[in-house]
Design a protein around this motif. Structure first.
Motif: not given
Length: 252
Positions: A129-130, A155, A158, A217
């Motif tokens: 989890k983010q 990664y 998220g 991102e």
């Protein structure tokens, strides 16, 4: 004429090549024609495992690729072969120790293993989890560094954490195929929408198409490291790819 030269087309699948059905039909026709007439090569570079790739291929009736980069660049399949390219596997195996990596990850309760189909010889995949990632990623990285392993963490979106050999990512897999097939960087185009596609765009001066629906991102990275050989499309998914191919003169 520029348009009749072959080019190497490398694309991510989810939310890049796939996700805009009408444009996908059009793009598929364009690419298939270009491949038959001029020898253009088509490569899918996806985080999906072989199992999940086959599901998508059938669901969307995807064009058969010349090369397939699966599991975030850890496996390359050529010409419909069912076994990964041995040369690439050999490159990745140096300094990689899957068992040690696995034992280190078991110390972190926040890491939830992804399904078995996503665990590959050169890839360990977890859900993270983010809100936990900020703390967990640096700690995990320093634990792995103690063993001086050939690893890196990817990664994305998220939630997805992949641990793979350092020499493995979509970008390095693309370079491996580009050199194997002798395509110049200027005759190579790469397409993507998320964090794990940065490797495709960052590796050299191949022509890059970032689709209009790109994730934050990737957009943040693009604005921090702008480049003339990269194009941010307006349209989404396959529509954005067609737009980018025209922008770079690959299509008339």
């Amino acid at each position: 004429m520029k348009a009749v030269q072959p080019f190497l087309f490398v694309t991510d699948l989810d939310h890049t090549f796939v996700g805009n059905d009408a444009a996908l039909v059009q793009l598929t026709q364009i690419l298939e024609t270009h491949r038959q007439e001029y020898g253009t090569r088509i490569v899918y570079a996806t985080g999906r495992s072989p199992v999940l790739y086959q599901e998508l291929k059938e669901e969307k009736n995807l064009l058969h690729p010349d090369g397939l980069v699966l599991s975030v660049g850890t496996e390359i399949y050529l010409d419909g072969n069912a076994t990964p390219d041995p040369t690439w596997s050999e490159i990745l195996s140096v300094g990689w120790d899957r068992e040690i990596v696995l034992s280190i990850t078991q110390k972190f309760a926040e890491l939830t293993p992804q399904p078995d189909s996503e665990q590959r010889p050169f890839k360990l995949s977890f859900f993270l989890k983010q809100e936990s990632a900020v703390d967990v990623l640096p700690q995990l990285e320093s634990e792995l560094e103690k063993y001086e392993l050939n690893v890196k963490l990817i990664y994305s979106s998220g939630i997805d954490l992949d641990i793979v050999p350092r020499s493995s990512d979509k970008g390095q897999a693309m370079q491996f195929l580009r050199q194997k097939w002798k395509f110049a960087a200027e005759r190579t185009v790469v397409c993507g929408d998320s964090g794990n596609d940065i490797a495709l765009f960052a590796v050299g001066n191949e022509r890059g198409i970032i689709v209009g629906n790109a994730r934050p991102e990737l957009l943040a990275w693009h604005s921090e490291y702008p480049a003339d050989h990269r194009y941010l499309a307006q349209d989404f998914c396959a529509g954005g790819i067609i737009e980018g191919l025209k922008h770079f003169g690959f299509l008339e």
